[in-house]
Design an enzyme around this catalytic site. Structure first.
Site, mmCIF file in Angstrom:
data_model
loop_
_atom_site.group_PDB
_atom_site.id
_atom_site.type_symbol
_atom_site.label_atom_id
_atom_site.label_comp_id
_atom_site.label_asym_id
_atom_site.label_seq_id
_atom_site.Cartn_x
_atom_site.Cartn_y
_atom_site.Cartn_z
ATOM 1 N N CYS A 131 0.832 -1.206 0.000
ATOM 2 C CA CYS A 131 0.000 0.000 0.000
ATOM 3 C C CYS A 131 0.868 1.257 0.000
ATOM 4 O O CYS A 131 1.430 1.637 1.034
ATOM 5 C CB CYS A 131 -0.907 -0.025 1.230
ATOM 6 N N CYS A 134 -0.456 4.079 2.224
ATOM 7 C CA CYS A 134 -0.254 3.883 3.664
ATOM 8 C C CYS A 134 1.216 4.128 4.038
ATOM 9 O O CYS A 134 1.498 4.711 5.074
ATOM 10 C CB CYS A 134 -0.596 2.449 4.080
ATOM 11 N N ASP A 135 2.136 3.655 3.220
ATOM 12 C CA ASP A 135 3.540 3.584 3.636
ATOM 13 C C ASP A 135 4.501 4.464 2.843
ATOM 14 O O ASP A 135 5.641 4.669 3.259
ATOM 15 C CB ASP A 135 4.042 2.133 3.524
#
Ligand code: NAP
Length: 307
Positions: A131, A134-135
């Site tokens: 992701c 997300c990261d």
């Protein structure tokens, strides 16, 4: 006892909740471990009708939740551990407690497919991720070369997003043509920070000894030539696997794990309906999932009315 229990809180789940709530069925939505589903992990959704400027995935899901709750849908942040569909009411084990349901709408969506490499697993969260939203902004990825694996819309979206942080994004695809939609593919290939690596698969992720990602080993599938590429992160975007483990002994699934409905949203168990990415292996769009959620809700409502 619940009239309608909806398992899953993605586009399909919230739309089913909206429709069953407006039908006065007082539905409960069991969110699962990712409230809002996979769409909350994407950045801009540009193809959901009604948002000409695009809409952030998380915001879209929050709006859907609010809309369903406005009409009385209840949200339970809980995970279903087991289902007994052998008789009605159906019995669900939800975080250790039993819940009875007259009808069930399964909208469990899908999870990320993994490459299946041993070191991919060992280095997960140490540079291997599924992701970018997300990261991607983590310090470990800043101004570093990064690898995205895949050739679909997800891979293109991840690669484009990562250009904000990376020095270079290598897009590793096993063929010489992207599967992504034309607009996404063109945008991706026109980005000077993205370097496609065609006809190539990742055979290993390095370096377990250093306990972090330092590179990948690659193989060109046409020439069989092996090579290594330095990178600080590997973003795997090679599609999805339906979240249907709970139902594999009680409903019919195809060979890839997608639930097979009998007609429309109905399944072979009367009173159990399905919607979204856990059943749809063809379209897999936010808008089609929402449409399927609506269909499942209408069928559940008619099923209950007929009783
Ligand atoms: P996808 O369309 O199934 O693409 C998966 C990609 O990964 C394909 O290019 C495939 O290669 C490759 N792949 C699969 N297994 C692999 C493996 N074991 N090793 C290496 N490569 C592998 O999946 P997706 O990109 O996640 O998209 C899923 C659905 O969501 C699609 O319907 C897509 O349109 C939609 N989506 C839409 C948007 C948007 O419109 N904003 C964004 C994201 C996703 P091959 O091409 O060779 O099969």
């Amino acid at each position: 006892m619940e009239n309608v229990v909806i398992i899953g809180s993605g586009c399909a789940g919230w739309t089913a909740a909206l429709y069953t709530a407006r039908a006065n069925l007082n539905p409960v939505v069991l969110t699962g471990v990712t409230p809002g589903g996979l769409l909350t992990t994407t950045s801009m959704v540009e193809n959901f009708p009604g948002f000409p400027e695009g809409v952030d995935g998380y915001e879209l899901m929050t709006r859907m939740q609010k809309q369903a709750e406005r009409f009385g849908a209840r949200t339970k942040f809980a995970t279903v551990e087991a289902v007994d569909l052998s008789q009605r009411p159906f019995v669900l084990t939800v975080d250790g407690e039993l819940m009875q349901a007259r009808t069930l709408i399964i909208a469990t969506g899908a999870g990320h497919r993994h490459l299946g490499l041993e070191n991919e697993h060992r280095l997960e969260k140490k540079g291997v991720t599924y992701c970018a939203t997300c990261d991607g902004a983590l310090p470990m990825f800043r101004n570093q070369p990064l690898v995205v694996v895949g050739g679909g819309d997800s891979a293109c979206e991840e690669a484009t997003y990562l250009t904000r942080f990376a020095s270079t994004v290598y897009l590793i695809h096993r063929r010489d043509q992207l599967r992504a939609s034309k607009i996404m593919a063109e945008r991706t290939l026109a980005n000077p920070k993205i370097q496609p690596v065609w006809d190539t698969v990742v055979t290993d992720v390095l370096d377990v000894k250093q306990d972090k990602v330092t590179g990948v080993r690659l193989r060109n599938v046409k020439t069989q030539k092996e090579s290594a590429l330095d990178c600080a992160g590997v973003f795997v975007a090679i599609g999805h696997v339906p979240n249907t483990q709970l139902f594999k002994t009680v409903l019919d699934l195809d060979e890839a794990g997608y639930i097979l409905p009998t007609k429309g949203a109905a399944t072979k168990v009367p009173g159990v309906f399905v919607a979204g990415d856990c059943v749809d292996r063809v379209y897999r769009q936010a808008i089609t999932a929402a449409g399927m959620g609506c269909a499942a809700a209408i069928e559940a409502e008619r099923f209950l009315a007929a009783e």
